[in-house]
Write a protein that holds these residues in place. Structure first.
Motif, PDB file in Angstrom:
ATOM      1  N   UNK A 170     -10.856  32.366  78.514  1.00 33.75           N
ATOM      2  CA  UNK A 170     -11.739  33.165  79.362  1.00 33.75           C
ATOM      3  C   UNK A 170     -11.368  33.117  80.843  1.00 33.75           C
ATOM      4  N   UNK A 171     -10.133  32.606  81.146  1.00 32.13           N
ATOM      5  CA  UNK A 171      -9.615  32.748  82.486  1.00 32.13           C
ATOM      6  C   UNK A 171     -10.081  31.742  83.501  1.00 32.13           C
ATOM      7  N   UNK A 172     -10.556  30.619  83.055  1.00 31.52           N
ATOM      8  CA  UNK A 172     -11.010  29.597  84.005  1.00 31.52           C
ATOM      9  C   UNK A 172      -9.942  28.511  84.248  1.00 31.52           C
ATOM     10  N   UNK A 173      -8.720  28.732  83.684  1.00 24.16           N
ATOM     11  CA  UNK A 173      -7.643  27.766  83.861  1.00 24.16           C
ATOM     12  C   UNK A 173      -7.241  27.680  85.330  1.00 24.16           C
TER      13      UNK A 173
ATOM     14  N   UNK B 133      -9.265  26.264  87.583  1.00 19.14           N
ATOM     15  CA  UNK B 133     -10.461  26.048  88.393  1.00 19.14           C
ATOM     16  C   UNK B 133     -10.596  24.572  88.748  1.00 19.14           C
ATOM     17  N   UNK B 134     -10.886  24.281  90.006  1.00 19.80           N
ATOM     18  CA  UNK B 134     -10.921  22.916  90.484  1.00 19.80           C
ATOM     19  C   UNK B 134     -12.005  22.076  89.828  1.00 19.80           C
ATOM     20  N   UNK B 135     -13.245  22.624  89.725  1.00 25.11           N
ATOM     21  CA  UNK B 135     -14.371  21.835  89.196  1.00 25.11           C
ATOM     22  C   UNK B 135     -14.150  21.489  87.731  1.00 25.11           C
ATOM     23  N   UNK B 136     -13.815  22.511  86.947  1.00 21.22           N
ATOM     24  CA  UNK B 136     -13.634  22.260  85.521  1.00 21.22           C
ATOM     25  C   UNK B 136     -12.359  21.442  85.276  1.00 21.22           C
ATOM     26  N   UNK B 137     -11.331  21.638  86.155  1.00 20.94           N
ATOM     27  CA  UNK B 137     -10.097  20.863  86.026  1.00 20.94           C
ATOM     28  C   UNK B 137     -10.326  19.383  86.273  1.00 20.94           C
TER      29      UNK B 137
ATOM     30  N   UNK C 272      -3.837  18.587  86.247  1.00 16.95           N
ATOM     31  CA  UNK C 272      -3.820  18.313  87.689  1.00 16.95           C
ATOM     32  C   UNK C 272      -2.810  19.206  88.412  1.00 16.95           C
ATOM     33  N   UNK C 273      -1.616  19.349  87.827  1.00 18.68           N
ATOM     34  CA  UNK C 273      -0.571  20.154  88.465  1.00 18.68           C
ATOM     35  C   UNK C 273      -0.943  21.638  88.496  1.00 18.68           C
ATOM     36  N   UNK C 274      -1.722  22.103  87.493  1.00 22.31           N
ATOM     37  CA  UNK C 274      -2.068  23.535  87.401  1.00 22.31           C
ATOM     38  C   UNK C 274      -3.297  23.916  88.210  1.00 22.31           C
TER      39      UNK C 274
ATOM     40  N   UNK D 110     -10.166  15.470  92.640  1.00 20.10           N
ATOM     41  CA  UNK D 110      -9.004  15.687  91.780  1.00 20.10           C
ATOM     42  C   UNK D 110      -8.035  14.515  91.886  1.00 20.10           C
ATOM     43  N   UNK D 111      -7.700  14.131  93.132  1.00 20.61           N
ATOM     44  CA  UNK D 111      -6.784  13.014  93.344  1.00 20.61           C
ATOM     45  C   UNK D 111      -7.353  11.715  92.786  1.00 20.61           C
ATOM     46  N   UNK D 112      -8.647  11.451  93.014  1.00 24.14           N
ATOM     47  CA  UNK D 112      -9.265  10.215  92.522  1.00 24.14           C
ATOM     48  C   UNK D 112      -9.266  10.190  90.997  1.00 24.14           C
TER      49      UNK D 112
END
Length: 915
Positions: free
Chosen positions: A67-70, A72-76, A96-98, A106-108
Motif C-alpha cells: 500500500x505504498x508506505x515503504x 515511511x519513518x514512523x512505521x520504519x 533502516x537504509x530504505x 531511527x538511529x537509536x
C-alpha cells in the motif's frame, strides 16, 4: 465507516484476543478498503507485546509495501525495532537504509538492535556513520552504543565514545552514566566506574545494582556493602537484584553474619521466595561452609529450580563428599528436573577432587545422552578431569570435537600437558589456541610460562612475558610467580631476582618458585641463600620449601647445611610429611651418610614408591647391593609396584656387587612381569653389569641386539669397561659410535685416549689428543673438594695453588712413608710413557683426592669422618692408597666419585674392590 484500530485493542489485552482481532482486521483490509498508516502503526505496536504475534509482523510488513508506505519513518522505526528484537539484524538494517528520512529514533533503534544482538563492531561503525552525517546523538543513542561496546569487548572504542559524551554534556544523563559504569566494571576499571558514579547528579536503582554486582563478582565485598548503604541513604528501595548482588558480596568475603542480616531483610520484605533470592541465599551458605542451613533452604525452596540443585552439588563438592553429591544428583533426576550446562560440571569437579574417575566417565556418558557434551562449559571440565588423571588422549579428543572452543577449554588442555611434563605439547597447543584467535587469560599465560620453564625455552618465555604486559595481567601474582620460576630455572638469576624484588606482596609460592628454580638450574648456593632470606623476612616455610632446599643441599653434598634444614623441619612439625622425608633420605644418601638415610627411612610411617626408590638407590650407590635387593623384595611384599626408577636402582645394585645373572633376570622381569618398557638408562645398567664383570663380548652383543638405538650413555659405559679391562678392539668399536653422537664431549676422547694408553698404544693416544685439539674440545680437569670449617677447599692434580700447599705435600710425603711400611706400593701412571714421567716433576702426578684427604687429615678433628668428592672415577692407585691411609690413621674416609661412594675404614673399602 470502520472503527479506528487502537479502539479494538485494550492496553493489557491477552495475546489470544489480540491475535483474533489482528486476523479480523487483516481480513477486512483485504476485502474492503486499504489500511490507514495510523492503523498499521498501531498493529505493529501490538505485535511488540508477544513473540507469538511474530507472523502478523511479516503480514503487516507486506501490507506496508503493497500500500505504498515503504520508507515511511514512523512505521520504519517500528519495523527496525521488531526485526532487531527477533535477531533479524540484516532485515532491520535494510529497513533502516530504505527510510526516506531518519530521525534520532531511527538511529537509536538500529544501534540498540546491534547492541541487543552482540554486534558491537557494527554498532560502533553505525555510530561513526551517524557522527559523519552530523546527527547529534541523544542519550539513548549513546547508551545503546556503549552497551554494544561492553558486550562485544570494545573497551577502547567505549572510552572514545565516553570522551564524545563528555564534550556534548551527556555524562550527567542517568542512562549514559549507567552504560559507562557497566563498561568500566566489565573491564575491571572500578576507579573510573566510581568517578562516573560520583559525577552523576541522579542515580537510579540500575546505577547502584550495576556497581554492587560488579564489586561483588570481583570479590570486593566490603565496597559492595558500602555502596548499598549509600543506596539506602539516597532513599532508593532495594529489589531482589540488589540483595542478590549483596549476598554474593558477602559470600565472596565470607561475611556470614552480614549475609544473615540480608536474609532477615528478605524475609521481612517477602522477597525470600523470589527465584533469584533463593539461589543467592543458598550460594551464601554454601560458600560460607554452612551446609546444614543451605540444605534447609534447599528443602524449603522451589524443587523445580535447577539452580538450587546445582548449588547443593557445589556444596557437597566443596567438602569432597562424593556420596552425598551423587545422591543429590540422583534425587534431581528422580524429581524430573532436567540438568543444565552447569549441573554436569558441578558433579564432575567433585569426581575429580575425590579421584572417582570411573564415576566421572559415567557422568560423561550421561552428558552425551542429554546432549551437553558439546557445551563449552561441560567440555572444559571434562578436559580438566581427564587431563589431571593422565588421560590426555581422551581430553584432546574432546577438545578437537568441540565446534566452538573457548579459552577455558584450551587452557585446561595446556595445563594438563604441563602437569604431566609434556611441555612441548603444551606450547604447541598454546600456539594453536592463538591461531584460532583465542586470546589467552591469566591461567593460560601462567601454564604456558610453566611449560617454557619445564624445557628451559627462554626465547618463548620472553615472548609470553611480553604478552603478559600486552594482555594487562602485569599485576597478576600467579603469573609473576611463574615468571620468577621461569627465569630461575633457565639460569637467568639476575632477571629472576629483579622480578622477585618487584613483587610487593610475596607469598609462599613466590619464594618456593625462586628456590626450586635455582635448584633445578644448578644454582644450588643461590637457592640456599634465598631460603635463608626467607627465614630472615619471617616468611612461612611449607613442604615445598623444605623439599627444594633439602634437594639443593643434597646436590651440593652439603651435609652441614642439610642438617640445619632438617632441624628447621623438626621445629616446624613437618617431619611426618612423606615428601620431606624422601628428600632427607636423598640428602643423607648423597652426602655419604647411608646410616642416617636408613634411620630416616625406618622412621617413616607412610612410605610411597619414591621412598623405596630413594633408599634402594642410596644403598646401591654405597656398595650395599645385597641390602638394596632385600629392600626391593620388601617393597613388593608391601604391595607397592616397582617403576622404571626402581629398576635403575636394582640394576645398579647388581652391577656394584657383580651379580650378573641376577641383574639380567631383573632386567627381563621388567617387561615380562611388570609391563615396563626399558629406557636407555636400563640398557646402560645392563652394559655396566656385563662390563664390570669383564664380559665385554657379551656386552657388545647385548648393545647390538637392543630394540632401540643405543644412546651416548650406553656407548660410554661400554668404552669405560673396555678401558678398565684393556680391550681396545671393542673399545674402538664403542668409541666410533660415541664420537658420532657426541663429537664435542671431552669425556669421550679422554676415555679413548686412556684406553690406548693402558694398552701401550702411544701413537694412537697422541692422535686422539691431536683430534681433540683440532676440534677445539677441552678436557675437564680432575678435581676433588672437601669441606673444612665451613669452607670448601678444591684441589686439582699436582695442585700448588693452595695456601698450605707446602705443608700438605710434606704431610703427604710423611704419610706415604708410613703407608709403605705397611706394604703400600705406588702404581706408576700407565697414562704416560716412561719418558713423559721422567720429564715431569713427581708431584705433578699426585691426584687431587690424595691432596684433599691429606688436607682433611691435617685440619679435621680425629672424630670427624673425611668426606671427599671427586668429579671423575677414582683410579686403582688412589683406591689402594686410601685403604692403607684409613688403616694407618684410624680414620674413616668417604669418597664420592662420579659413579658411587667408597667407604674406607680399617684398611678395607665398602665396594669390596669391585668398582
Amino acid at each position: 465507516a470502520y472503527p479506528r484500530f487502537e479502539s479494538w485493542i485494550p492496553p493489557l489485552a491477552a495475546t489470544v484476543w489480540v491475535t483474533e482481532k489482528l486476523s479480523d482486521i487483516l481480513r477486512m483490509y483485504t476485502h474492503a478498503r486499504p489500511p490507514l498508516l495510523h492503523d498499521l502503526c498501531c498493529a505493529l505496536r501490538a505485535c511488540r507485546g508477544s513473540s507469538d504475534l511474530w507472523p502478523f509482523t511479516l503480514k503487516i510488513h507486506s501490507k506496508v509495501i503493497v500500500h505504498g508506505f515503504w520508507g515511511d519513518r514512523i512505521i520504519g522505526n517500528l519495523l527496525i525495532n521488531l526485526y532487531a528484537k527477533k535477531g533479524h539484524v540484516r532485515q532491520a538494517r535494510r529497513v533502516f537504509e530504505d527510510l526516506s528520512a531518519r530521525d534520532n529514533v531511527s538511529w537509536v533503534a538500529m544501534l540498540s538492535g546491534y547492541a541487543h544482538n552482540g554486534l558491537g563492531g557494527e554498532a560502533v561503525r553505525l555510530y561513526r556513520h551517524m557522527h559523519r552525517s552530523r546527527v547529534i546523538p541523544t542519550p539513548y543513542a549513546l547508551s545503546s552504543v556503549l552497551s554494544a561496546c561492553t558486550k562485544a569487548g570494545l573497551f577502547l572504542q567505549g572510552r572514545l565514545i565516553h570522551v564524545q559524551a563528555y564534550k556534548q554534556g551527556f555524562c550527567s544523563d542517568t542512562f549514559v552514566g549507567n552504560a559507562l559504569i557497566a563498561l568500566y566494571i566489565r573491564y575491571g576499571s572500578f576507579m573510573q566506574a566510581e568517578w562516573v558514579f560520583f559525577d552523576m547528579p541522579f542515580c537510579d536503582g540500575v546505577t547502584f545494582n550495576t556497581l554492587i554486582s560488579g564489586h561483588a563478582q570481583c570479590g570486593h565485598g566490603e565496597r559492595a556493602l558500602e555502596i548499598f548503604s549509600e543506596m539506602q541513604s539516597s532513599g532508593l528501595r532495594s529489589d531482589c537484584v540488589t540483595v542478590a548482588s549483596l549476598l554474593a558480596a558477602c559470600a565472596s568475603v565470607g561475611d556470614l553474619q552480614k549475609g544473615k542480616q540480608l536474609h532477615s531483610y528478605l524475609l521481612k520484605t517477602g522477597m525470600s521466595f523470589d527465584y533469584i533470592a533463593e539461589g543467592s541465599l543458598l550460594d551464601l551458605y554454601v560458600k560460607c561452609g554452612d551446609i546444614e542451613t543451605a540444605h534447609e533452604i534447599f528443602n524449603l525452596g522451589d524443587r523445580k529450580n535447577v539452580v538450587l540443585w546445582n548449588l547443593m552439588l557445589v556444596a557437597y563438592g566443596q567438602v569432597s563428599d562424593i556420596a552425598k553429591s551423587f545422591n543429590i544428583f540422583c534425587q534431581m533426576q528422580a524429581a524430573g528436573v532436567r540438568p543444565n550446562q552447569f549441573t554436569y560440571p558441578c558433579i564432575l569437579r567433585t569426581c575429580t577432587c575425590s579421584e572417582q574417575i570411573e564415576l566421572g566417565e559415567q557422568i560423561h556418558a550421561l552428558s552425551i545422552k542429554t546432549g551437553f557434551e558439546s557445551d563449552m562449559y561441560v567440555s572444559g571440565v571434562l578436559i580438566d578431569m581427564y587431563s589431571k588423571y593422565g588421560w590426555l588422549g581422551k581430553a584432546r579428543k574432546i577438545l578437537e570435537m568441540l565446534e566452538k572452543k573457548d579459552v577455558v577449554s584450551w587452557t585446561s588442555m595446556i595445563a594438563g600437558y604441563v602437569q604431566h611434563d609434556l611441555c612441548k605439547e603444551a606450547l604447541a597447543t598454546f600456539k594453536e589456541m592463538q591461531n584460532f584467535g583465542i586470546w589467552p587469560d591469566n591461567v593460560g599465560l601462567a601454564s604456558a610460562a610453566s611449560a617454557c620453564a619445564g624445557i628451559k625455552a627462554m626465547r618463548q618465555g620472553l615472548q609470553i612475558h611480553a604478552r603478559v604486559y600486552v594482555s594487562g595481567y602485569s599485576a597478576d601474582i600467579s603469573i609473576w610467580n611463574t615468571l620468577v620460576n621461569l627465569y630461575a630455572r633457565c639460569g637467568r638469576s639476575e632477571e629472576a631476582l629483579c622480578l622477585f624484588r618487584a613483587i610487593e606482596h610475596k607469598d609462599e609460592i613466590t619464594w618456593n618458585g625462586l628456590i626450586s628454580g635455582f635448584g633445578q638450574s644448578g644454582l644450588y648456593e643461590q637457592a640456599l641463600k634465598v631460603f635463608m632470606q626467607m627465614g630472615q623476612q619471617g616468611a612461612k616455610h611449607n613442604v615445598f620449601t623444605f623439599v627444594s632446599t633439602i634437594s639443593a643441599s643434597a646436590n651440593l653434598a652439603d651435609m652441614k647445611q642439610g642438617k640445619q634444614v632438617h632441624g628447621r623441619v623438626i621445629k616446624t612439625g613437618h617431619t611426618s610429611e612423606t615428601e620431606v622425608s624422601n628428600a632427607l633420605i636423598s640428602l643423607y644418601g648423597k652426602c655419604g651418610s647411608i646410616e642416617d638415610a636408613k634411620i630416616k627411612f625406618s622412621e617413616m610411617s607412610d612410605r610411597n614408591e619414591v621412598s623405596w626408590n630413594t633408599i634402594i638407590t642410596s644403598c646401591s650407590q654405597h656398595g650395599r647391593g645385597l641390602e638394596a635387593l632385600d629392600l626391593f623384595d620388601q617393597m613388593k611384599q608391601e604391595g607397592l609396584k616397582p617403576n622404571d626408577v626402581t629398576f635403575i636402582g636394582v640394576l645398579a645394585a647388581c652391577s656394584h656387587v657383580g651379580l650378573v645373572e641376577e641383574g639380567l633376570s631383573y632386567f627381563k622381569s621388567m617387561s615380562n612381569e611388570y609391563g615396563i618398557h626399558p629406557i636407555p638408562d636400563h640398557y646402560a645398567c645392563v652394559v655396566d653389569i656385563l662390563g664390570r664383570a669383564g664380559q665385554l663380548d657379551r656386552a657388545r652383543r647385548f648393545v647390538e641386539e637392543m630394540p632401540i638405538a643405543a644412546d651416548a650413555m650406553v656407548w660410554r659405559t661400554l668404552l669405560s669397561a673396555c678401558k678398565v679391562h684393556k680391550n681396545i678392539e671393542i673399545g674402538e668399536f664403542a668409541a666410533k659410535h660415541l664420537l658420532e653422537l657426541e663429537p664435542h664431549d671431552s669425556a669421550s676422547y679422554v676415555l679413548l685416549s686412556n684406553a690406548y694408553a693402558v694398552t701401550g698404544k702411544w701413537n694412537n693416544r697422541d692422535q686422539v689428543r691431536k683430534m681433540m685439539k683440532d676440534r677445539g674440545v677441552k678436557k675437564e680437569p680432575g678435581r676433588s673438594w672437601i669441606e673444612v670449617k665451613n669452607a670448601v677447599h678444591v684441589f686439582f692434580v699436582g695442585d700448588r695453588l693452595h695456601p698450605l700447599a707446602d705443608q700438605i705435600y710434606k704431610f703427604l710425603a710423611d704419610l706415604n712413608d708410613r703407608l709403605a711400611k705397611l706394604g703400600y706400593k705406588q702404581e706408576n701412571s700407565n697414562l704416560f710413557h716412561e719418558k713423559e714421567q721422567e720429564q715431569k716433576d713427581p708431584t705433578a702426578f699426585v691426584h687431587s683426592e690424595k691432596l684433599a684427604v691429606a688436607f682433611g687429615l691435617m685440619t679435621l678433628s680425629p672424630c670427624i669422618p673425611l668426606r671427599v668428592i671427586k668429579n671423575l672415577r677414582v683410579c686403582n692407585d688412589c683406591h689402594s692408597w686410601m685403604k692403607f691411609a684409613s688403616e694407618v690413621t684410624g680414620r674413616e674416609i668417604v669418597l664420592r666419585d662420579v659413579y658411587r661412594f667408597h667407604h674406607f675404614n680399617s684398611g678395607s673399602c665398602s665396594c669390596g674392590d669391585y668398582w
